[in-house]
Design an enzyme around this catalytic site. Sequence first.
Site, PDB file in Angstrom:
ATOM      1  CE  LYS A  46     -23.712 -14.351 -21.029  1.00 11.26           C
ATOM      2  NZ  LYS A  46     -24.924 -15.138 -20.697  1.00 11.26           N
ATOM      3  CB  SER A  95     -27.726 -12.529 -21.380  1.00 10.55           C
ATOM      4  OG  SER A  95     -27.272 -13.704 -20.734  1.00 10.55           O
ATOM      5  CB  SER A 128     -28.512 -16.801 -21.420  1.00  9.27           C
ATOM      6  OG  SER A 128     -29.183 -15.634 -21.101  1.00  9.27           O
TER       7      SER A 128
HETATM    8  N1  GLN Z   1     -33.567 -13.997 -20.484  1.00  9.61           N
HETATM    9  C1  GLN Z   1     -33.472 -14.523 -19.154  1.00  9.61           C
HETATM   10  C2  GLN Z   1     -33.321 -13.404 -18.158  1.00  9.61           C
HETATM   11  O1  GLN Z   1     -33.322 -12.282 -18.576  1.00  9.61           O
HETATM   12  C3  GLN Z   1     -32.356 -15.499 -19.058  1.00  9.61           C
HETATM   13  C4  GLN Z   1     -31.034 -14.915 -18.982  1.00  9.61           C
HETATM   14  C5  GLN Z   1     -29.935 -15.917 -18.826  1.00  9.61           C
HETATM   15  O2  GLN Z   1     -30.149 -17.114 -19.047  1.00  9.61           O
HETATM   16  N2  GLN Z   1     -28.762 -15.449 -18.403  1.00  9.61           N
HETATM   17  O3  GLN Z   1     -33.223 -13.620 -16.990  1.00  9.61           O
END
Ligand code: GLN
Length: 484
Positions: free
Chosen positions: A80, A155, A179
């Site tokens: 990532k 994400s 995520s």
């Molecule tokens: N969807 C969550 C957020 O927007 C988690 C994102 C993540 O785990 N990086 O914060």
Amino acid sequence: MSNHPRFNSIRQTQEALQNKQISCEELTRAYVQSIDEHNDLNAFISVCGERAIAKAKETDSKIVHDDALSGMEGVVLGVKDNILVKGLGCTAGSKILASYTASYTATAVNRLEEAGAIVIGKTNLDQFGMGSSSQFSYFGGVKNPVDPERVPGGSSGGSAAAVKADMCLAALGTDMGGSCRQPASFCGVFGYKPSYGLVSRHGLLSSGPSLDQVGVLAHCVEDIEVIMGVMAGQDGLDANVRLPQFRSRKDVPLNALRIGVPEEFFTDGLDDEIKKAVHDQITMLKKQGATITNITLPHATKEAIATYYIIMPAECSSNLARFDGVRYGTRIEGDGSAGVGSDVIESYLLTREDGFGAEVKRRILLGTFVLSAGYADRYYVRAQQARNMLREGLAKAFREVDIIITPTTPNPAFPIGSKTDDPTTMYLEDIYTVSANLAGIPAISMPCGLSQGLPVGMQIWGRYGDDATVLAVARQLDALNKGQ
Ligand code: GLN
């Protein structure tokens, strides 16, 4: 993609290399070609084909000498793009870091590379890991390989899409609120968040440092166990890594397993087919002799979302202060015309205004607000109290059960664009995942069926530090699903 062998596990890959069915160079080239062919999915921000092929040749030279392959040898890995790999760009999906090149390698990647992993490229993500759709990337949105009209989740959507579409065998993601798990469930792969403090965050561009962990997206649980065995553990560079080294567990006796099913996760708002798919899994475990207990976790759904969306922005508002155009990435010069007193301040403002996307700015503003004098008690301090209540609720539950099972998401992958302009609806996507981060416990999402013909995932949570049980149960259940 005729020459792509489509191996589904590390073991299968290493056996094929060992038996000289394919060379590691050929294999790596097939993955590079696969990335090319799936360009439209936009899963990668950058690809390092030459670097990967050079590494593959090293593996090939070992095979000639007939040494058995082990560790991560021959494993083509996506990383990532918020995790540093020396010499490669690291954008965090944002414009502010579009021109940044990493000056060192994150511990997680370093260990995997030392064990033979072949990094093939950096995967796309919502800016700074903020989002649940992978549409909030400066480099364009990611499409779901199962249905390109739909989001892959976020994400770590680039990592999930890349694994699903065979652009790499496995990928690193990060999980601050879901995520790794939510994209895994949307794309039909496994996504795992380790216990907080099991993997070093050194070299991770984290937005919510008390919540974030490097995690894994893969085709099978065994691969996650192999990767964790290499990647986890103390490095002296992340003070929070205090758990003992990860060791995978042999099979767990399912007839002695106590499973908690929290009622709050199966109420209104949960898609019917997902509910049924998860219940079918629970029934399957029951048939193996597991004890099923209905439990209640009153702070783990709606309250957890409210808690998370105060704590996470609070952390990012201070943590992202370092991106000011002075030390890293893009810088826009001030000329004194903005009337803010100094060219330097003006430059900070211009750089951040231009470099951060809308969601990142929204969270910095929200975080600054909830931390500000007069409001901190009402919001930030209360959120910390709610976090403690959640932790206590989970600790109590884990005195009676060994694992907790929930759906990963309330719905399957949604159409691209459908929630992009509505932050609250997007935040609600994380309703079943954020609690594991707030409490620091291990969690995996495993594929468990279909809804509207799309993949859905089921979550398994375990006690803090008991990652091995979570993974073993997921592995065994997956084998049962496959009739093995
Ligand atoms: N969807 C969550 C957020 O927007 C988690 C994102 C993540 O785990 N990086 O914060």
